[in-house]
Design a protein around this motif. Sequence first.
Motif, PDB file in Angstrom:
ATOM      1  N   VAL A   6       0.778  -0.814  -0.006  1.00  0.00           N
ATOM      2  CA  VAL A   6      -0.124   0.096  -0.037  1.00  0.00           C
ATOM      3  C   VAL A   6       0.785   1.284  -0.080  1.00  0.00           C
ATOM      4  O   VAL A   6       0.586   2.412  -0.620  1.00  0.00           O
ATOM      5  CB  VAL A   6      -0.984  -0.255   1.884  1.00  0.00           C
ATOM      6  CG1 VAL A   6      -1.426   1.061   0.993  1.00  0.00           C
ATOM      7  CG2 VAL A   6      -1.812  -0.770   0.875  1.00  0.00           C
ATOM      8  N   THR A   7       1.991   1.092   0.625  1.00  0.00           N
ATOM      9  CA  THR A   7       2.586   2.391   1.102  1.00  0.00           C
ATOM     10  C   THR A   7       3.812   3.201   0.068  1.00  0.00           C
ATOM     11  O   THR A   7       3.678   3.575   0.090  1.00  0.00           O
ATOM     12  CB  THR A   7       2.956   2.537   2.513  1.00  0.00           C
ATOM     13  OG1 THR A   7       4.165   1.366   2.522  1.00  0.00           O
ATOM     14  CG2 THR A   7       2.430   2.651   4.179  1.00  0.00           C
ATOM     15  N   VAL A  37       0.024   6.190  -7.599  1.00  0.00           N
ATOM     16  CA  VAL A  37      -0.945   6.354  -7.737  1.00  0.00           C
ATOM     17  C   VAL A  37      -1.755   8.071  -7.583  1.00  0.00           C
ATOM     18  O   VAL A  37      -2.692   8.660  -8.272  1.00  0.00           O
ATOM     19  CB  VAL A  37      -1.725   5.507  -7.245  1.00  0.00           C
ATOM     20  CG1 VAL A  37      -1.946   4.138  -8.453  1.00  0.00           C
ATOM     21  CG2 VAL A  37      -1.745   5.431  -5.508  1.00  0.00           C
ATOM     22  N   SER A  38      -0.909   8.616  -6.382  1.00  0.00           N
ATOM     23  CA  SER A  38      -2.036  10.064  -6.183  1.00  0.00           C
ATOM     24  C   SER A  38       0.122  10.289  -5.437  1.00  0.00           C
ATOM     25  O   SER A  38      -0.079  11.415  -3.972  1.00  0.00           O
ATOM     26  CB  SER A  38      -2.708  10.218  -5.058  1.00  0.00           C
ATOM     27  OG  SER A  38      -2.880  11.018  -4.296  1.00  0.00           O
ATOM     28  N   TYR A  39       0.548  11.042  -6.281  1.00  0.00           N
ATOM     29  CA  TYR A  39       2.309  11.505  -5.974  1.00  0.00           C
ATOM     30  C   TYR A  39       1.713  13.372  -5.100  1.00  0.00           C
ATOM     31  O   TYR A  39       2.330  13.556  -4.001  1.00  0.00           O
ATOM     32  CB  TYR A  39       2.908  11.931  -6.646  1.00  0.00           C
ATOM     33  CG  TYR A  39       4.264  12.568  -6.308  1.00  0.00           C
ATOM     34  CD1 TYR A  39       5.125  11.696  -5.433  1.00  0.00           C
ATOM     35  CD2 TYR A  39       4.907  14.166  -6.402  1.00  0.00           C
ATOM     36  CE1 TYR A  39       6.329  12.273  -5.636  1.00  0.00           C
ATOM     37  CE2 TYR A  39       5.982  14.039  -5.996  1.00  0.00           C
ATOM     38  CZ  TYR A  39       6.683  13.542  -4.950  1.00  0.00           C
ATOM     39  OH  TYR A  39       7.890  13.816  -4.483  1.00  0.00           O
ATOM     40  N   SER A  40       0.813  13.584  -6.004  1.00  0.00           N
ATOM     41  CA  SER A  40       0.383  14.766  -4.687  1.00  0.00           C
ATOM     42  C   SER A  40       0.027  14.500  -2.928  1.00  0.00           C
ATOM     43  O   SER A  40      -0.141  15.458  -1.982  1.00  0.00           O
ATOM     44  CB  SER A  40      -0.809  16.030  -5.385  1.00  0.00           C
ATOM     45  OG  SER A  40      -2.294  14.998  -5.750  1.00  0.00           O
ATOM     46  N   LEU A  70      11.462   4.100  -5.067  1.00  0.00           N
ATOM     47  CA  LEU A  70      11.545   3.604  -4.031  1.00  0.00           C
ATOM     48  C   LEU A  70      10.009   3.114  -3.876  1.00  0.00           C
ATOM     49  O   LEU A  70      10.165   1.175  -3.061  1.00  0.00           O
ATOM     50  CB  LEU A  70      12.358   4.406  -2.618  1.00  0.00           C
ATOM     51  CG  LEU A  70      11.972   3.620  -1.407  1.00  0.00           C
ATOM     52  CD1 LEU A  70      12.368   2.580  -1.303  1.00  0.00           C
ATOM     53  CD2 LEU A  70      12.119   4.346   0.125  1.00  0.00           C
ATOM     54  N   GLY A  71       8.974   3.614  -4.107  1.00  0.00           N
ATOM     55  CA  GLY A  71       7.671   3.353  -3.882  1.00  0.00           C
ATOM     56  C   GLY A  71       6.825   1.720  -4.617  1.00  0.00           C
ATOM     57  O   GLY A  71       7.066   0.810  -4.171  1.00  0.00           O
ATOM     58  N   ALA A  72       7.804   2.059  -5.630  1.00  0.00           N
ATOM     59  CA  ALA A  72       7.777   0.296  -6.340  1.00  0.00           C
ATOM     60  C   ALA A  72       8.786  -0.586  -6.052  1.00  0.00           C
ATOM     61  O   ALA A  72       8.081  -1.641  -5.886  1.00  0.00           O
ATOM     62  CB  ALA A  72       8.593   0.344  -8.013  1.00  0.00           C
TER      63      ALA A  72
END
Length: 118
Positions: A18-19, A25-28, A46-48
């Motif tokens: 999730v993190t 999906v929602s960088y903002s 890093l997210g990926a």
Amino acid sequence: MTRVLETVLWIQGIYFLVTGIWPLVSYSSFEAITGRKTDVWLVKTLGALLAVTGAALLNAVVATAPVTITVFITGIGTAMVLLMIDLVYVVKSVISKIYLVDACIQFLLVMLWCISIF
């Protein structure tokens, strides 16, 4: 597989998935909570990687094979690295204090991994 090991794999797998996906999906909204970043590509990379790690840990808990030392090293090692990075860079005022929440979660994961081996 022990109940503690199953629990840590589920918790860490879902949390990382999730993190990890969140900044993709929602960088903002990610920046709104964690603070402005200068290297968007690095945050998304890093997210990926965290999402992939989470998926691998979830696969380990649903697989019929026993959990290997590789899964253990990946789980506890990733949590330890993130814990240290959170603490060091919050203290240096490089990242937002919100990362102390993540540090607490990573600490909990490390403790659960330690309990799971006993």
